[in-house]
Structure formats: structure tokens, C-alpha cells
Write a protein that holds these residues in place. Structure first.
Motif, PDB file in Angstrom:
ATOM      1  N   SER A 100     -57.590 -47.722 -24.720  1.00  0.00           N
ATOM      2  CA  SER A 100     -58.242 -46.641 -23.972  1.00  0.00           C
ATOM      3  C   SER A 100     -58.124 -46.842 -22.464  1.00  0.00           C
ATOM      4  CB  SER A 100     -59.708 -46.501 -24.392  1.00  0.00           C
ATOM      5  OG  SER A 100     -60.389 -47.700 -24.188  1.00  0.00           O
ATOM      6  N   ASN A 101     -57.779 -48.054 -22.049  1.00  0.00           N
ATOM      7  CA  ASN A 101     -57.584 -48.308 -20.618  1.00  0.00           C
ATOM      8  C   ASN A 101     -56.346 -47.604 -20.071  1.00  0.00           C
ATOM      9  OD1 ASN A 101     -59.881 -49.966 -20.353  1.00  0.00           O
ATOM     10  ND2 ASN A 101     -58.748 -51.644 -21.290  1.00  0.00           N
ATOM     11  N   ILE A 102     -55.449 -47.204 -20.946  1.00  0.00           N
ATOM     12  CA  ILE A 102     -54.276 -46.428 -20.524  1.00  0.00           C
ATOM     13  C   ILE A 102     -54.748 -45.171 -19.787  1.00  0.00           C
ATOM     14  CG2 ILE A 102     -52.321 -45.045 -21.359  1.00  0.00           C
ATOM     15  CD1 ILE A 102     -52.163 -47.070 -23.728  1.00  0.00           C
ATOM     16  N   PHE A 103     -55.792 -44.565 -20.295  1.00  0.00           N
ATOM     17  CA  PHE A 103     -56.289 -43.319 -19.713  1.00  0.00           C
ATOM     18  C   PHE A 103     -56.952 -43.549 -18.354  1.00  0.00           C
ATOM     19  CE2 PHE A 103     -56.008 -42.790 -24.260  1.00  0.00           C
ATOM     20  CZ  PHE A 103     -55.301 -41.599 -24.369  1.00  0.00           C
ATOM     21  N   THR A 104     -57.615 -44.688 -18.210  1.00  0.00           N
ATOM     22  CA  THR A 104     -58.229 -45.002 -16.920  1.00  0.00           C
ATOM     23  C   THR A 104     -57.158 -45.254 -15.871  1.00  0.00           C
ATOM     24  OG1 THR A 104     -60.091 -46.006 -18.091  1.00  0.00           O
ATOM     25  CG2 THR A 104     -59.895 -46.498 -15.745  1.00  0.00           C
ATOM     26  N   LEU A 105     -56.140 -46.014 -16.226  1.00  0.00           N
ATOM     27  CA  LEU A 105     -55.020 -46.262 -15.311  1.00  0.00           C
ATOM     28  C   LEU A 105     -54.350 -44.953 -14.906  1.00  0.00           C
ATOM     29  CD1 LEU A 105     -53.189 -49.340 -16.874  1.00  0.00           C
ATOM     30  CD2 LEU A 105     -53.923 -49.138 -14.506  1.00  0.00           C
ATOM     31  N   PHE A 106     -54.104 -44.119 -15.897  1.00  0.00           N
ATOM     32  CA  PHE A 106     -53.460 -42.832 -15.652  1.00  0.00           C
ATOM     33  C   PHE A 106     -54.320 -41.972 -14.729  1.00  0.00           C
ATOM     34  CE2 PHE A 106     -52.626 -38.408 -16.710  1.00  0.00           C
ATOM     35  CZ  PHE A 106     -51.251 -38.343 -16.556  1.00  0.00           C
ATOM     36  N   ALA A 107     -55.603 -41.888 -15.019  1.00  0.00           N
ATOM     37  CA  ALA A 107     -56.515 -41.074 -14.203  1.00  0.00           C
ATOM     38  C   ALA A 107     -56.586 -41.590 -12.775  1.00  0.00           C
ATOM     39  CB  ALA A 107     -57.905 -41.046 -14.829  1.00  0.00           C
ATOM     40  N   LEU A 108     -56.577 -42.896 -12.611  1.00  0.00           N
ATOM     41  CA  LEU A 108     -56.623 -43.479 -11.269  1.00  0.00           C
ATOM     42  C   LEU A 108     -55.401 -43.051 -10.461  1.00  0.00           C
ATOM     43  CD1 LEU A 108     -58.200 -45.358  -9.370  1.00  0.00           C
ATOM     44  CD2 LEU A 108     -56.876 -47.250 -10.300  1.00  0.00           C
ATOM     45  N   GLN A 109     -54.252 -43.025 -11.097  1.00  0.00           N
ATOM     46  CA  GLN A 109     -53.020 -42.657 -10.407  1.00  0.00           C
ATOM     47  C   GLN A 109     -52.924 -41.155 -10.146  1.00  0.00           C
ATOM     48  OE1 GLN A 109     -50.490 -44.792  -9.286  1.00  0.00           O
ATOM     49  NE2 GLN A 109     -52.015 -46.338  -9.740  1.00  0.00           N
ATOM     50  N   VAL A 110     -53.362 -40.352 -11.101  1.00  0.00           N
ATOM     51  CA  VAL A 110     -53.165 -38.900 -11.027  1.00  0.00           C
ATOM     52  C   VAL A 110     -54.352 -38.162 -10.409  1.00  0.00           C
ATOM     53  CG1 VAL A 110     -52.760 -36.827 -12.426  1.00  0.00           C
ATOM     54  CG2 VAL A 110     -51.538 -38.932 -12.956  1.00  0.00           C
ATOM     55  N   LEU A 111     -55.564 -38.550 -10.782  1.00  0.00           N
ATOM     56  CA  LEU A 111     -56.748 -37.810 -10.346  1.00  0.00           C
ATOM     57  C   LEU A 111     -57.474 -38.458  -9.177  1.00  0.00           C
ATOM     58  CD1 LEU A 111     -58.235 -36.910 -13.850  1.00  0.00           C
ATOM     59  CD2 LEU A 111     -56.770 -35.496 -12.396  1.00  0.00           C
ATOM     60  N   GLY A 112     -57.368 -39.786  -9.065  1.00  0.00           N
ATOM     61  CA  GLY A 112     -58.046 -40.487  -7.983  1.00  0.00           C
ATOM     62  C   GLY A 112     -59.170 -41.370  -8.485  1.00  0.00           C
ATOM     63  N   PRO A 113     -59.688 -42.204  -7.584  1.00  0.00           N
ATOM     64  CA  PRO A 113     -60.674 -43.218  -7.975  1.00  0.00           C
ATOM     65  C   PRO A 113     -61.983 -42.667  -8.549  1.00  0.00           C
ATOM     66  CG  PRO A 113     -59.944 -43.561  -5.708  1.00  0.00           C
ATOM     67  CD  PRO A 113     -59.310 -42.315  -6.196  1.00  0.00           C
ATOM     68  N   GLY A 114     -62.536 -41.641  -7.939  1.00  0.00           N
ATOM     69  CA  GLY A 114     -63.817 -41.112  -8.411  1.00  0.00           C
ATOM     70  C   GLY A 114     -63.736 -40.580  -9.824  1.00  0.00           C
ATOM     71  N   TRP A 115     -62.672 -39.845 -10.105  1.00  0.00           N
ATOM     72  CA  TRP A 115     -62.487 -39.285 -11.440  1.00  0.00           C
ATOM     73  C   TRP A 115     -62.227 -40.388 -12.463  1.00  0.00           C
ATOM     74  CZ3 TRP A 115     -63.931 -34.449 -12.041  1.00  0.00           C
ATOM     75  CH2 TRP A 115     -63.905 -33.591 -10.942  1.00  0.00           C
TER      76      TRP A 115
ATOM     77  N   PHE B 188     -63.209 -43.476 -12.271  1.00  0.00           N
ATOM     78  CA  PHE B 188     -64.454 -44.214 -12.481  1.00  0.00           C
ATOM     79  C   PHE B 188     -65.375 -43.451 -13.432  1.00  0.00           C
ATOM     80  CE2 PHE B 188     -68.757 -45.625 -11.370  1.00  0.00           C
ATOM     81  CZ  PHE B 188     -68.605 -46.990 -11.599  1.00  0.00           C
ATOM     82  N   SER B 189     -65.449 -42.143 -13.259  1.00  0.00           N
ATOM     83  CA  SER B 189     -66.261 -41.321 -14.166  1.00  0.00           C
ATOM     84  C   SER B 189     -65.750 -41.441 -15.594  1.00  0.00           C
ATOM     85  CB  SER B 189     -66.227 -39.855 -13.738  1.00  0.00           C
ATOM     86  OG  SER B 189     -66.789 -39.705 -12.467  1.00  0.00           O
ATOM     87  N   LEU B 190     -64.437 -41.373 -15.754  1.00  0.00           N
ATOM     88  CA  LEU B 190     -63.833 -41.504 -17.079  1.00  0.00           C
ATOM     89  C   LEU B 190     -64.228 -42.847 -17.697  1.00  0.00           C
ATOM     90  CD1 LEU B 190     -60.174 -40.701 -18.043  1.00  0.00           C
ATOM     91  CD2 LEU B 190     -61.230 -42.817 -18.749  1.00  0.00           C
ATOM     92  N   PHE B 191     -64.064 -43.907 -16.935  1.00  0.00           N
ATOM     93  CA  PHE B 191     -64.400 -45.245 -17.425  1.00  0.00           C
ATOM     94  C   PHE B 191     -65.863 -45.331 -17.847  1.00  0.00           C
ATOM     95  CE2 PHE B 191     -66.745 -48.874 -15.603  1.00  0.00           C
ATOM     96  CZ  PHE B 191     -66.548 -49.783 -16.627  1.00  0.00           C
ATOM     97  N   LEU B 192     -66.747 -44.888 -16.983  1.00  0.00           N
ATOM     98  CA  LEU B 192     -68.178 -45.011 -17.244  1.00  0.00           C
ATOM     99  C   LEU B 192     -68.597 -44.201 -18.472  1.00  0.00           C
ATOM    100  CD1 LEU B 192     -70.271 -46.658 -15.779  1.00  0.00           C
ATOM    101  CD2 LEU B 192     -70.868 -44.656 -14.445  1.00  0.00           C
ATOM    102  N   ILE B 193     -68.133 -42.983 -18.577  1.00  0.00           N
ATOM    103  CA  ILE B 193     -68.482 -42.141 -19.725  1.00  0.00           C
ATOM    104  C   ILE B 193     -67.912 -42.722 -21.012  1.00  0.00           C
ATOM    105  CG2 ILE B 193     -68.113 -39.867 -20.770  1.00  0.00           C
ATOM    106  CD1 ILE B 193     -68.242 -38.766 -17.827  1.00  0.00           C
ATOM    107  N   ARG B 194     -66.667 -43.193 -20.940  1.00  0.00           N
ATOM    108  CA  ARG B 194     -66.032 -43.778 -22.129  1.00  0.00           C
ATOM    109  C   ARG B 194     -66.805 -44.995 -22.621  1.00  0.00           C
ATOM    110  NH1 ARG B 194     -62.871 -48.175 -22.485  1.00  0.00           N
ATOM    111  NH2 ARG B 194     -62.302 -48.101 -20.294  1.00  0.00           N
ATOM    112  N   VAL B 195     -67.185 -45.865 -21.732  1.00  0.00           N
ATOM    113  CA  VAL B 195     -67.902 -47.084 -22.126  1.00  0.00           C
ATOM    114  C   VAL B 195     -69.282 -46.736 -22.687  1.00  0.00           C
ATOM    115  CG1 VAL B 195     -68.978 -49.192 -21.246  1.00  0.00           C
ATOM    116  CG2 VAL B 195     -66.638 -48.633 -20.606  1.00  0.00           C
ATOM    117  N   MET B 196     -69.989 -45.866 -22.003  1.00  0.00           N
ATOM    118  CA  MET B 196     -71.344 -45.503 -22.455  1.00  0.00           C
ATOM    119  C   MET B 196     -71.305 -44.804 -23.821  1.00  0.00           C
ATOM    120  SD  MET B 196     -73.563 -46.395 -20.174  1.00  0.00           S
ATOM    121  CE  MET B 196     -73.994 -46.483 -18.481  1.00  0.00           C
ATOM    122  N   LEU B 197     -70.526 -43.728 -23.903  1.00  0.00           N
ATOM    123  CA  LEU B 197     -70.465 -42.981 -25.160  1.00  0.00           C
ATOM    124  C   LEU B 197     -69.804 -43.796 -26.262  1.00  0.00           C
ATOM    125  CD1 LEU B 197     -69.591 -39.343 -24.015  1.00  0.00           C
ATOM    126  CD2 LEU B 197     -71.780 -40.230 -24.819  1.00  0.00           C
ATOM    127  N   GLY B 198     -68.791 -44.571 -25.899  1.00  0.00           N
ATOM    128  CA  GLY B 198     -68.102 -45.401 -26.894  1.00  0.00           C
ATOM    129  C   GLY B 198     -69.033 -46.399 -27.546  1.00  0.00           C
TER     130      GLY B 198
END
Length: 163
Positions: A40-55, A57-67
Motif C-alpha cells: 500500500s506504500n506504492i500509493f503513498t509514494l505515487f501520491a507524493l510525486q503526483v499530488l504533493g506532500p499534503g495529499w 500525508f492525508s492518504l497515509f493517515l487515512i489508510r493507517v487509521m481505517l486499515g
């Protein structure tokens, strides 16, 4: 533009969450506890490159909490958060690395994740001897980090190639 980023982040978060849940159901790949690919870290890496740090980080936090809630692993939340936060800050520090070296960033992030988890384990248990397990985790972090980083790098390359 913001709505478009929000939509992309939501889709990436949902995909990361699905992969996280599926991965939690797969039997361990080794007899050594605590080692898993972290796909699932593939998506965080991808988001960091494409969407930026804030997005990202949100992806990471939501994934960890809900996961952790969905998989019933709420006790693992502290370990996931401590490792994930350290890994995220390493990814953030290395994000300007050329996209053909994304796997290197991922390796360092995976190793940071292992450091964060060990720190959380020492804190939670009060047992310093857990640190002796770190070399095993760092070695697995190199392998799994390279794999997830190469996956994210390949996806980015294909998307950029296709416009």
C-alpha cells in the motif's frame, strides 16, 4: 483543480486501503514476524510525486487509521503510525530525487519505517533488547522498499510516457 486532486487522492486512498486489507489477509511470507511487503506504500509514494506532500500525508493517515480499524489491528496502530510517520518524513526529504531513482527513496523510507516500529516497540514494552531485531527488519526493508519503490516508479514512468 482542487476538486480533481481531491478525487485522485480519494481514489488512491481507496486503492491503498484495499491493498492494505488484502495484504493483511495473506499469510506471512517468512517465518520471521513483522515482515510484509507494504504494497500500500506504492500509493503513498505515487501520491507524493503526483499530488504533493499534503495529499500524500492525508492518504497515509487515512489508510493507517481505517486499515487498522477494518482489519481489527487497533493495537498495531501505534506501530504503523510511528513507522509510517518516520517513513513519510524520509520520503518528503528525498522527494526531489529523480523519478528513475524513486526506488532508492522507497528503500530509505522502508528502513525508517522499521526504525519507527522498533522505537514504538521499545516504548510500549520497555524492553530495549527488541533493538537486536532491527538488523533483520532493516534487511527486509531494503528488499521490500526496493520492490514497492520500483512498482511506483514503473507506474509513474508509464503515466508520463503516455501523457
Amino acid at each position: 483543480m482542487k476538486t480533481q486532486k481531491l478525487t485522485r487522492c480519494a481514489l488512491l486512498t481507496a486503492a491503498a486501503l484495499v491493498v492494505f486489507v488484502i495484504e493483511s489477509q495473506i499469510p506471512p511470507l517468512t517465518s520471521i514476524p513483522g515482515i510484509k511487503p507494504g504494497l500500500s506504500n506504492i500509493f503513498t509514494l505515487f501520491a507524493l510525486q503526483v499530488l504533493g506532500p499534503g495529499w500524500a500525508f492525508s492518504l497515509f493517515l487515512i489508510r493507517v487509521m481505517l486499515g487498522s480499524i477494518i482489519t481489527g489491528q487497533t493495537m498495531a496502530l501505534l506501530y504503523s503510525l510511528s513507522g509510517g510517520l518516520l517513513a513519510f518524513f524520509v520520503m518528503l526529504a528525498l522527494r526531489k530525487m529523480p523519478s528513475d531513482r524513486l526506488w532508492v527513496c522507497s528503500v530509505f523510507a522502508a528502513m525508517a519505517h522499521n526504525l519507527g516500529q522498533i522505537a514504538a516497540a521499545v516504548f510500549m514494552t520497555g524492553t530495549k533488547e527488541i533493538v537486536y531485531y532491527l538488523p533483520v527488519l532493516l534487511l527486509s526493508g531494503i528488499v521490500t522498499g526496493a520492490f514497492t519503490g520500483l512498482c511506483a516508479q514503473l507506474v509513474l514512468h508509464r503515466l508520463r510516457k503516455n501523457g
